[in-house]
Design a protein around this motif. Structure first.
Motif, PDB file in Angstrom:
ATOM      1  N   PHE A   1      46.476  55.543 101.285  1.00 30.15           N
ATOM      2  CA  PHE A   1      46.743  55.388  99.859  1.00 30.15           C
ATOM      3  C   PHE A   1      45.437  55.317  99.066  1.00 30.15           C
ATOM      4  CE2 PHE A   1      47.222  52.881  96.037  1.00 30.15           C
ATOM      5  CZ  PHE A   1      48.307  53.490  95.428  1.00 30.15           C
ATOM      6  N   TYR A   2      44.528  54.450  99.518  1.00 24.83           N
ATOM      7  CA  TYR A   2      43.290  54.276  98.747  1.00 24.83           C
ATOM      8  C   TYR A   2      42.356  55.471  98.906  1.00 24.83           C
ATOM      9  CZ  TYR A   2      44.530  49.614  97.319  1.00 24.83           C
ATOM     10  OH  TYR A   2      45.153  48.567  96.726  1.00 24.83           O
ATOM     11  N   PHE A   3      42.442  56.117 100.042  1.00 27.92           N
ATOM     12  CA  PHE A   3      41.677  57.345 100.256  1.00 27.92           C
ATOM     13  C   PHE A   3      42.083  58.384  99.201  1.00 27.92           C
ATOM     14  CE2 PHE A   3      42.058  61.625 102.159  1.00 27.92           C
ATOM     15  CZ  PHE A   3      40.742  61.888 102.434  1.00 27.92           C
ATOM     16  N   LEU A   4      43.393  58.611  99.081  1.00 27.58           N
ATOM     17  CA  LEU A   4      43.866  59.614  98.122  1.00 27.58           C
ATOM     18  C   LEU A   4      43.662  59.131  96.688  1.00 27.58           C
ATOM     19  CD1 LEU A   4      47.090  60.829  99.939  1.00 27.58           C
ATOM     20  CD2 LEU A   4      44.953  62.057  99.651  1.00 27.58           C
ATOM     21  N   GLY A   5      44.015  57.843  96.459  1.00 26.08           N
ATOM     22  CA  GLY A   5      43.878  57.299  95.099  1.00 26.08           C
ATOM     23  C   GLY A   5      42.438  57.358  94.633  1.00 26.08           C
ATOM     24  N   GLY A   6      41.532  56.891  95.467  1.00 24.50           N
ATOM     25  CA  GLY A   6      40.118  56.870  95.108  1.00 24.50           C
ATOM     26  C   GLY A   6      39.580  58.273  94.919  1.00 24.50           C
ATOM     27  N   TYR A   7      39.975  59.153  95.823  1.00 22.42           N
ATOM     28  CA  TYR A   7      39.499  60.534  95.718  1.00 22.42           C
ATOM     29  C   TYR A   7      39.975  61.173  94.417  1.00 22.42           C
ATOM     30  CZ  TYR A   7      39.484  65.536  96.250  1.00 22.42           C
ATOM     31  OH  TYR A   7      39.333  66.867  96.011  1.00 22.42           O
ATOM     32  N   PHE A   8      41.268  61.042  94.136  1.00 20.69           N
ATOM     33  CA  PHE A   8      41.809  61.694  92.941  1.00 20.69           C
ATOM     34  C   PHE A   8      41.216  61.109  91.668  1.00 20.69           C
ATOM     35  CE2 PHE A   8      45.393  63.235  95.633  1.00 20.69           C
ATOM     36  CZ  PHE A   8      45.148  64.570  95.400  1.00 20.69           C
ATOM     37  N   LEU A   9      41.043  59.787  91.666  1.00 22.75           N
ATOM     38  CA  LEU A   9      40.460  59.132  90.494  1.00 22.75           C
ATOM     39  C   LEU A   9      39.073  59.700  90.203  1.00 22.75           C
ATOM     40  CD1 LEU A   9      40.706  56.626  88.507  1.00 22.75           C
ATOM     41  CD2 LEU A   9      39.326  55.430  90.173  1.00 22.75           C
ATOM     42  N   TYR A  10      38.259  59.744  91.245  1.00 22.39           N
ATOM     43  CA  TYR A  10      36.884  60.187  91.031  1.00 22.39           C
ATOM     44  C   TYR A  10      36.757  61.706  90.956  1.00 22.39           C
ATOM     45  CZ  TYR A  10      34.689  55.650  91.201  1.00 22.39           C
ATOM     46  OH  TYR A  10      34.274  54.391  90.885  1.00 22.39           O
ATOM     47  N   ALA A  11      37.610  62.426  91.677  1.00 21.19           N
ATOM     48  CA  ALA A  11      37.484  63.886  91.681  1.00 21.19           C
ATOM     49  C   ALA A  11      37.663  64.445  90.276  1.00 21.19           C
ATOM     50  CB  ALA A  11      38.494  64.497  92.633  1.00 21.19           C
ATOM     51  N   SER A  12      38.623  63.877  89.522  1.00 15.50           N
ATOM     52  CA  SER A  12      38.832  64.412  88.171  1.00 15.50           C
ATOM     53  C   SER A  12      37.610  64.115  87.308  1.00 15.50           C
ATOM     54  CB  SER A  12      40.105  63.846  87.551  1.00 15.50           C
ATOM     55  OG  SER A  12      39.978  62.484  87.297  1.00 15.50           O
ATOM     56  N   MET A  13      36.975  62.948  87.549  1.00 13.57           N
ATOM     57  CA  MET A  13      35.767  62.646  86.777  1.00 13.57           C
ATOM     58  C   MET A  13      34.633  63.600  87.157  1.00 13.57           C
ATOM     59  SD  MET A  13      36.074  58.533  87.136  1.00 13.57           S
ATOM     60  CE  MET A  13      34.565  58.031  86.377  1.00 13.57           C
TER      61      MET A  13
END
Lengths: 436, 313
Positions: free
Chosen positions: A307-319
């Motif tokens: 969950f945090y792998f995907l959440g963290g990745y998606f949060l930062y990837a868009s930035m």
């Protein structure tokens, strides 16, 4: 939907086909496996047997040094008058010369160790431990305590167990902190590596001027998300391959290091030294570690990791995508523009480092709830057990943060990607967000 | 509203009072245009006049702040209509490291073509443009001219009803320029509507049927090329005969051997000249009205604005 799928597929296929992807995917597990093999090998084999020649002028240690263990053989011999140290070693075909001087007033005067090229730390440690031990026993015996009593004193050790107050399960903070640290670090790496991959992809499309062509067919948001999802899949593929390869490679381990299996299974070939070590560590410490590893809620840990792998990745990837859209040709510009993104990641890492020691401090709790740091910090706290409300709040905040950031980044991205040859300031970006 | 959706099926694209304002400038300031099906329509104007901003709205890349776009009789919706539009932006580019065949296939599929359809179209164009051997090459291996040819093919691969070309000839060598020009004619002949922008007037005169001149976000002039020219004619005539012209001394502006340029105040006076020539039994090699070039017209139109300089070079 069909178009975003096409974009995801292109991003995925072009990356997976790259030589660099294939090389890192294959090489990293092999290198890690090599390192682990080396460690295991060193731990089992240790050094070559060394011969210690002992000249004991005190007479206390004669025939007392432990000769049963693997690394050293011990020989007692007197030095000839006029013989040099090196001649003495050579005559006895020894590696180490241990010279114990006569004890004055029953206090150790001095002990010298000679070896060509200096004495290694382990050899010195071994000798010091042995001498200390022997001398302590002698002193205890001199004080009138008999041999059986001494043995029972030496073998006694207090076994401290820790429990979680909530469910009375045994906990092990060393294990919890290493799992936490490892997981947090992994997410930190993932965000950096794959986030930067997203940014480079966006920059490529902008500088190659293909973005405008694509955007005349699809929405900017689709192009951005297609890239982010495609790279996420590349990352997951790489992880799967790594895990798979590691599992296959570890099956080879017993063939590479014969005897390892016996050691691991506590077989007959366990060396006296290891037995002694186990005794010294307290009864069944190893069993306790394994028990504690088993006691970890692995379902929760792995679920949260995903969950945090995907959440963290998606949060930062868009930035990262938004920043990529602002960069013109100059890579230095990219470095400057990424600072607002890298700061919270590094902050998360710093909080995580303190959280593995003190998982319930207010800083750790804050770090594990705040969406920009929670993917890294929460992972460090989970092995210790986190109150359910905090976990749920953290997850909700992460999802909200991800949606907000994606919305914000999409606004920046769709303007930035079409703006060529102009240095863009954060002030302008703020205007785009406000007025678009 | 004060305008209605036109049901005139001969109109491909109708722009109604389009506006796009940026923080610092009015990029498109109330532009209305009608573009008929099958025409080659030239959008002219100096750099920074708002051409690219206008085209980006028509392709659906950006949304207008105000106004309407009617595409083939329907309110424009990028999700539906982007399939029918081919767009080649001024800043062109392709994925450098992607194989050419895969790249065209990808771009065609993004335009909504199935894989089979796309492959058929790719084969057709590869054959036509002599590109068979390119499939496994990468864009970075192509020369500039080749990659421009490729870019054009990627733009038209899905048979768009409306082809939008932003400065299509900039940076093209004469050979490729000619190839693209012929393709534009051929596409227009089969019913494709072509809207292209340029700041090079001689191309417009050669290729376009209809034009609009844009300066500082506004349409200054629009219409059929011949009409525009007639609108700005100055009653100047060129006469070439085999001997010296007797009379009309007042009207002769210049003369070089027996080649005369005459300035009349009304078109009827030219008839008097022709009669005069016939009476004196001159051998008339040339008698023609001198129409102003678009270049001259536009310099005159944008005179005094900051953009006028760009036309005079």
């Amino acid at each position: 939907m069909n178009k975003i799928w096409l974009i995801i597929r292109r991003e995925y296929i072009t990356r997976v086909r790259k030589k660099s992807f294939i090389v890192t995917t294959l090489l990293i597990p092999i290198m890690m496996f090599g390192l682990i093999t080396l460690f295991v090998y060193m731990a089992i084999k240790s050094e070559e047997k060394q011969k210690i020649i002992v000249y004991d002028e005190s007479g206390i240690f004669e025939n007392q040094l432990d000769t049963t263990q693997e690394s050293y053989t011990v020989l007692y011999e007197k030095i000839k008058p006029g013989e040099t140290n090196s001649a003495f070693i050579e005559r006895n075909d020894a590696d180490i010369y241990l010279h114990i001087f006569p004890f004055v007033n029953n206090a150790p005067d001095s002990v010298h160790i000679y070896k060509e090229g200096g004495v290694s730390l382990s050899a010195k440690g071994f000798i010091t431990d042995q001498l200390d031990n022997i001398y302590q026993i002698k002193q205890l015996q001199d004080a009138g305590i008999n041999k059986t009593q001494i043995d029972s004193i030496q073998n006694s050790s207090i076994n401290v167990k820790s429990f979680d107050l909530k469910d009375n399960k045994e906990t092990n903070s060393e294990i919890a902190s290493s799992i936490g640290y490892f997981m947090g670090f992994l997410i930190y790496m993932v965000i950096f590596i794959y986030g930067a991959g997203v940014m480079r992809g966006v920059m490529e499309e902008k500088t190659n001027r293909i973005a405008e062509v694509i955007i005349s067919s699809v929405k900017p948001f689709q192009l951005m998300m297609g890239k982010i999802i495609g790279i996420a899949l590349v990352g997951l593929t790489q992880f799967m391959m790594w895990i798979g390869l590691m599992l296959i490679l570890q099956l080879l381990l017993p063939f590479l290091i014969p005897g390892l299996g016996d050691v691991l299974h506590g077989g007959a070939s366990m060396t006296p030294e290891m037995q002694q070590q186990m005794n010294a560590m307290g009864t069944g410490e190893n069993m306790g570690m394994i028990q504690s590893l088993m006691n970890q809620n692995w379902g929760l840990i792995l679920g949260c990791f995903l969950f945090y792998f995907l959440g963290g990745y998606f949060l930062y990837a868009s930035m990262f995508a938004a920043v990529g859209s602002l960069v013109n040709e100059d890579p230095q510009e990219a470095q400057q523009l990424t600072i607002p993104i890298t700061m919270p990641i590094i902050l998360g890492f710093i909080i995580m480092a303190t959280s593995v020691k003190d998982p319930n401090s207010s800083l750790s709790v804050f770090g594990s709830l705040f969406p920009l740091t929670s993917p890294i910090v929460m992972l460090a706290r989970i092995p210790y057990g986190v109150p359910l409300w905090q976990l749920l709040l953290s997850m909700t905040l992460l999802i909200a943060g991800f949606l907000f950031m994606t919305w914000l980044s999409a606004k920046i991205y769709r303007t930035g990607i079409l703006l060529y040859g102009k240095k863009i300031t954060w002030k302008e970006v703020y205007k785009w967000i406000r007025y678009s | 509203m004060y305008f209605s959706i036109s049901n005139d099926i001969s109109i491909m694209l109708r722009l109604e009072h389009l506006k796009k304002y940026y923080a610092t400038q009015k990029a498109v300031d109330d532009i209305s245009l009608h573009i008929k099906k099958g025409t080659i329509y030239g959008l002219l104007g100096p750099n920074g006049a708002g051409k690219s901003s206008l085209l980006r709205m028509v392709t659906g890349i950006t949304l207008p702040d105000e106004g309407k776009i009617i595409f083939d009789g329907q309110p424009f919706n990028a999700n539906i209509h982007s399939i029918n539009i081919g767009y080649m932006p001024e800043e062109r580019g392709l994925y450098k490291k992607m194989k050419i065949g895969e790249q065209i296939l990808y771009l065609a599929q993004l335009k909504g073509l199935s894989k089979i359809e796309a492959m058929q179209k790719i084969n057709y164009w590869f054959k036509k443009m002599d590109m068979h051997s390119w499939w496994n090459k990468k864009v970075e291996d192509l020369s500039k001219g080749m990659s421009q040819k490729l870019q054009f093919v990627t733009t038209v691969i899905h048979n768009p009803k409306l082809l939008i070309l932003d400065e299509p000839f900039s940076g093209l060598d004469p050979v490729n320029s000619e190839i693209i020009k012929q393709e534009i004619y051929a596409l227009a002949h089969t019913g494709t509507t072509i809207l292209f922008s340029t700041h090079r007037m001689e191309q417009v005169e050669e290729i376009c049927q209809e034009i609009a001149l844009i300066n500082q976000g506004k349409v200054i002039l629009q219409g059929n090329v011949a009409d525009v020219k007639n609108q700005f004619k100055r009653n100047q005539y060129k006469l070439v005969i085999d001997q010296a012209l007797q009379g009309f001394e007042q009207q002769v502006v210049s003369n070089n051997d027996f080649e005369y340029v005459l300035q009349f105040s009304t078109p009827n006076e030219s008839k008097a000249l022709l009669n005069h020539c016939l009476q004196h039994n001159y051998h008339i090699q040339t008698f023609q009205e001198i129409l102003p070039s678009l270049n001259e017209i536009f310099i005159q139109q944008v005179e005094g604005t900051t953009a006028s300089r760009q036309f005079t070079n």
